[in-house]
Enzyme design. Structure first.
Site, PDB file in Angstrom:
ATOM      1  N   ASN A   9       0.872  -1.173   0.000  1.00 37.94           N
ATOM      2  CA  ASN A   9       0.000   0.000   0.000  1.00 37.94           C
ATOM      3  C   ASN A   9       0.910   1.224   0.000  1.00 37.94           C
ATOM      4  O   ASN A   9       1.514   1.554   1.018  1.00 37.94           O
ATOM      5  CB  ASN A   9      -0.898  -0.026   1.254  1.00 37.94           C
ATOM      6  CG  ASN A   9      -1.777   1.213   1.339  1.00 37.94           C
ATOM      7  OD1 ASN A   9      -1.827   2.025   0.404  1.00 37.94           O
ATOM      8  ND2 ASN A   9      -2.463   1.370   2.447  1.00 37.94           N
ATOM      9  N   TRP A  10       1.023   1.847  -1.174  1.00 33.29           N
ATOM     10  CA  TRP A  10       1.950   2.984  -1.294  1.00 33.29           C
ATOM     11  C   TRP A  10       1.424   4.221  -0.558  1.00 33.29           C
ATOM     12  O   TRP A  10       2.175   5.165  -0.350  1.00 33.29           O
ATOM     13  CB  TRP A  10       2.164   3.330  -2.770  1.00 33.29           C
ATOM     14  CG  TRP A  10       2.896   2.300  -3.568  1.00 33.29           C
ATOM     15  CD1 TRP A  10       3.382   1.092  -3.130  1.00 33.29           C
ATOM     16  CD2 TRP A  10       3.248   2.384  -4.956  1.00 33.29           C
ATOM     17  NE1 TRP A  10       3.994   0.423  -4.161  1.00 33.29           N
ATOM     18  CE2 TRP A  10       3.925   1.192  -5.294  1.00 33.29           C
ATOM     19  CE3 TRP A  10       3.045   3.341  -5.953  1.00 33.29           C
ATOM     20  CZ2 TRP A  10       4.415   0.951  -6.581  1.00 33.29           C
ATOM     21  CZ3 TRP A  10       3.524   3.095  -7.234  1.00 33.29           C
ATOM     22  CH2 TRP A  10       4.200   1.916  -7.548  1.00 33.29           C
ATOM     23  N   LYS A  11       0.138   4.231  -0.237  1.00 34.59           N
ATOM     24  CA  LYS A  11      -0.487   5.420   0.369  1.00 34.59           C
ATOM     25  C   LYS A  11      -0.205   6.638  -0.523  1.00 34.59           C
ATOM     26  O   LYS A  11      -0.171   6.492  -1.734  1.00 34.59           O
ATOM     27  CB  LYS A  11      -0.017   5.594   1.822  1.00 34.59           C
ATOM     28  CG  LYS A  11      -0.178   4.286   2.625  1.00 34.59           C
ATOM     29  CD  LYS A  11       0.018   4.440   4.089  1.00 34.59           C
ATOM     30  CE  LYS A  11      -0.167   3.097   4.777  1.00 34.59           C
ATOM     31  NZ  LYS A  11      -0.095   3.145   6.220  1.00 34.59           N
ATOM     32  N   HIS A  94      -9.473   1.223   4.905  1.00 32.00           N
ATOM     33  CA  HIS A  94      -8.199   1.419   5.604  1.00 32.00           C
ATOM     34  C   HIS A  94      -8.416   2.337   6.809  1.00 32.00           C
ATOM     35  O   HIS A  94      -9.204   3.282   6.741  1.00 32.00           O
ATOM     36  CB  HIS A  94      -7.154   2.011   4.655  1.00 32.00           C
ATOM     37  CG  HIS A  94      -5.777   1.930   5.231  1.00 32.00           C
ATOM     38  ND1 HIS A  94      -5.327   2.823   6.175  1.00 32.00           N
ATOM     39  CD2 HIS A  94      -4.769   1.036   5.039  1.00 32.00           C
ATOM     40  CE1 HIS A  94      -4.097   2.479   6.533  1.00 32.00           C
ATOM     41  NE2 HIS A  94      -3.736   1.403   5.858  1.00 32.00           N
ATOM     42  N   GLU A  96      -6.746   4.671   7.974  1.00 37.40           N
ATOM     43  CA  GLU A  96      -6.490   6.103   7.737  1.00 37.40           C
ATOM     44  C   GLU A  96      -7.721   6.774   7.128  1.00 37.40           C
ATOM     45  O   GLU A  96      -8.016   7.928   7.427  1.00 37.40           O
ATOM     46  CB  GLU A  96      -5.252   6.258   6.839  1.00 37.40           C
ATOM     47  CG  GLU A  96      -3.974   5.966   7.624  1.00 37.40           C
ATOM     48  CD  GLU A  96      -2.836   5.376   6.809  1.00 37.40           C
ATOM     49  OE1 GLU A  96      -2.872   5.447   5.566  1.00 37.40           O
ATOM     50  OE2 GLU A  96      -1.907   4.824   7.429  1.00 37.40           O
ATOM     51  N   GLU A 166      -5.307  -4.926  10.404  1.00 35.24           N
ATOM     52  CA  GLU A 166      -4.253  -3.939  10.615  1.00 35.24           C
ATOM     53  C   GLU A 166      -4.500  -3.202  11.939  1.00 35.24           C
ATOM     54  O   GLU A 166      -5.278  -2.234  11.980  1.00 35.24           O
ATOM     55  CB  GLU A 166      -4.236  -2.916   9.480  1.00 35.24           C
ATOM     56  CG  GLU A 166      -3.992  -3.508   8.112  1.00 35.24           C
ATOM     57  CD  GLU A 166      -3.438  -2.472   7.142  1.00 35.24           C
ATOM     58  OE1 GLU A 166      -2.363  -2.719   6.577  1.00 35.24           O
ATOM     59  OE2 GLU A 166      -4.064  -1.405   6.968  1.00 35.24           O
ATOM     60  N   GLY A 172       2.740   2.176  10.762  1.00 35.43           N
ATOM     61  CA  GLY A 172       3.692   3.276  10.611  1.00 35.43           C
ATOM     62  C   GLY A 172       4.385   3.653  11.907  1.00 35.43           C
ATOM     63  O   GLY A 172       5.042   4.685  11.996  1.00 35.43           O
ATOM     64  N   SER A 212       3.613  -2.308  10.153  1.00 37.37           N
ATOM     65  CA  SER A 212       5.074  -2.376  10.316  1.00 37.37           C
ATOM     66  C   SER A 212       5.670  -3.729   9.913  1.00 37.37           C
ATOM     67  O   SER A 212       6.618  -4.210  10.552  1.00 37.37           O
ATOM     68  CB  SER A 212       5.485  -2.000  11.742  1.00 37.37           C
ATOM     69  OG  SER A 212       5.069  -0.674  12.037  1.00 37.37           O
ATOM     70  N   GLY A 233       2.886  -1.193   4.191  1.00 36.70           N
ATOM     71  CA  GLY A 233       2.985   0.221   3.835  1.00 36.70           C
ATOM     72  C   GLY A 233       4.419   0.600   3.499  1.00 36.70           C
ATOM     73  O   GLY A 233       4.908   0.355   2.392  1.00 36.70           O
ATOM     74  N   GLY A 234       5.110   1.184   4.458  1.00 39.25           N
ATOM     75  CA  GLY A 234       6.449   1.739   4.242  1.00 39.25           C
ATOM     76  C   GLY A 234       7.406   0.819   3.498  1.00 39.25           C
ATOM     77  O   GLY A 234       8.090   1.251   2.555  1.00 39.25           O
TER      78      GLY A 234
HETATM   79  P1  13P Z   1       3.154   0.244   7.554  1.00 40.65           P
HETATM   80  O1  13P Z   1       3.632  -1.047   6.964  1.00 40.65           O
HETATM   81  O2  13P Z   1       3.926   1.435   7.046  1.00 40.65           O
HETATM   82  O3  13P Z   1       3.068   0.174   9.051  1.00 40.65           O
HETATM   83  O4  13P Z   1       1.648   0.470   7.033  1.00 40.65           O
HETATM   84  C1  13P Z   1       0.736  -0.564   7.153  1.00 40.65           C
HETATM   85  C2  13P Z   1      -0.482  -0.202   6.390  1.00 40.65           C
HETATM   86  O5  13P Z   1      -1.217   0.688   6.793  1.00 40.65           O
HETATM   87  C3  13P Z   1      -0.748  -0.904   5.130  1.00 40.65           C
HETATM   88  O6  13P Z   1      -2.027  -0.622   4.660  1.00 40.65           O
END
Ligand code: 13P
Length: 249
Positions: A9-11, A94, A96, A166, A172, A212, A233-234
């Protein structure tokens, strides 16, 4: 045998060129055949990334869709727009978006319905806050998210979903749920799904862990009996890291 899935997930990250470079790098990397790789990319890049990845068993996902089919919703993207680009997956719910866009379980239910109607596979996200975790009510909280957004579906439609657990406190933050915490929640969700849809459907649903996930912890997390992969994510922004994660099953 459930599908093993490494989803990124590049966000709201990367330029178009950086995204293209990343897709080319993942394409040329050695990837195990049995792992489905999905990249959740920003909406303006969907077509470009899809065109790069189409022949290489890397699927592209939108990170969101609107909860109405079409109309006067400036700046929004509909399921049919996403589908018309040849995209087959969409991340829905998600944390967020639940937090910053105030997306409710009820609204997410509508998005799931629209996505399925358009033959887009939802990657449905659920997960609890730190406060809920500290109170010990995480299983009830996450089960309720599934119940209110998904349990109206017929079994045949429910089977098409991918679920991503999640925990918000692990997104994050560098803090990961322990492999046992992930397993406990995934097992609880599968049991909850079995009570609604029967054991066969519950056994067939891929449940991903997100929060993470890194090359250093993916193997242990993915090694848990009820964890079928990750939503990353990251670490999905770096070709080397994500490739290592794809190899962690
Ligand atoms: P991180 O891997 O950066 O913690 O993000 C997880 C996430 O929200 C994937 O959708």
């Amino acid at each position: 045998m459930r599908k093993q899935i490494a989803a990124g997930n590049w966000k709201m990250n990367l330029s178009l060129e950086e995204g293209q470079t990343l897709c080319h790098a993942l394409k040329s990397a050695d990837r195990p055949q049995n792992v489905l790789t999905i990249l959740g990319v920003p909406c303006p890049y969907l077509k470009s990334m899809h065109d790069i990845c189409i022949d290489d068993s890397i699927c592209i996902a939108a990170q969101n869709v609107h909860h109405e089919k079409n109309g006067a919703y400036t700046g929004e993207t509909s399921v049919s727009m996403v589908k018309s680009l040849g995209i087959d997956y969409v991340i829905i719910g998600h944390s967020e978006r639940r937090e910053y866009q105030k997306e409710s379980n009820e609204m997410l239910k509508t998005k799931v319905d629209l996505a399925l109607e358009a033959s887009l596979t939802p990657i449905f996200c659920c997960g609890e806050s730190l406060d809920v975790r500290k109170s010990g009510a995480q299983n009830d909280f996450v089960s309720q998210q599934l119940k209110e957004s998904l349990f109206h579906l017929e079994g045949a439609d429910f089977s098409k979903l991918i679920i991503a657990y999640e925990p918000i406190w692990a997104i994050g933050t560098g803090e990961t749920a322990s492999p046992q915490q992930a397993q406990d929640m995934h097992h609880a969700l599968r049991t909850f799904i079995a009570a609604q849809y029967g054991q066969d459907i519950a056994n067939g649903i891929s449940i991903l862990y997100g929060g993470s996930v890194k090359p250093g912890n993916a193997k242990e997390i993915f090694g848990q009996a009820d964890v079928d992969g990750g939503l990353v994510g990251g670490a999905s922004l770096k070709a080397d890291d994500f490739t290592q994660i794809i190899h962690s099953f």
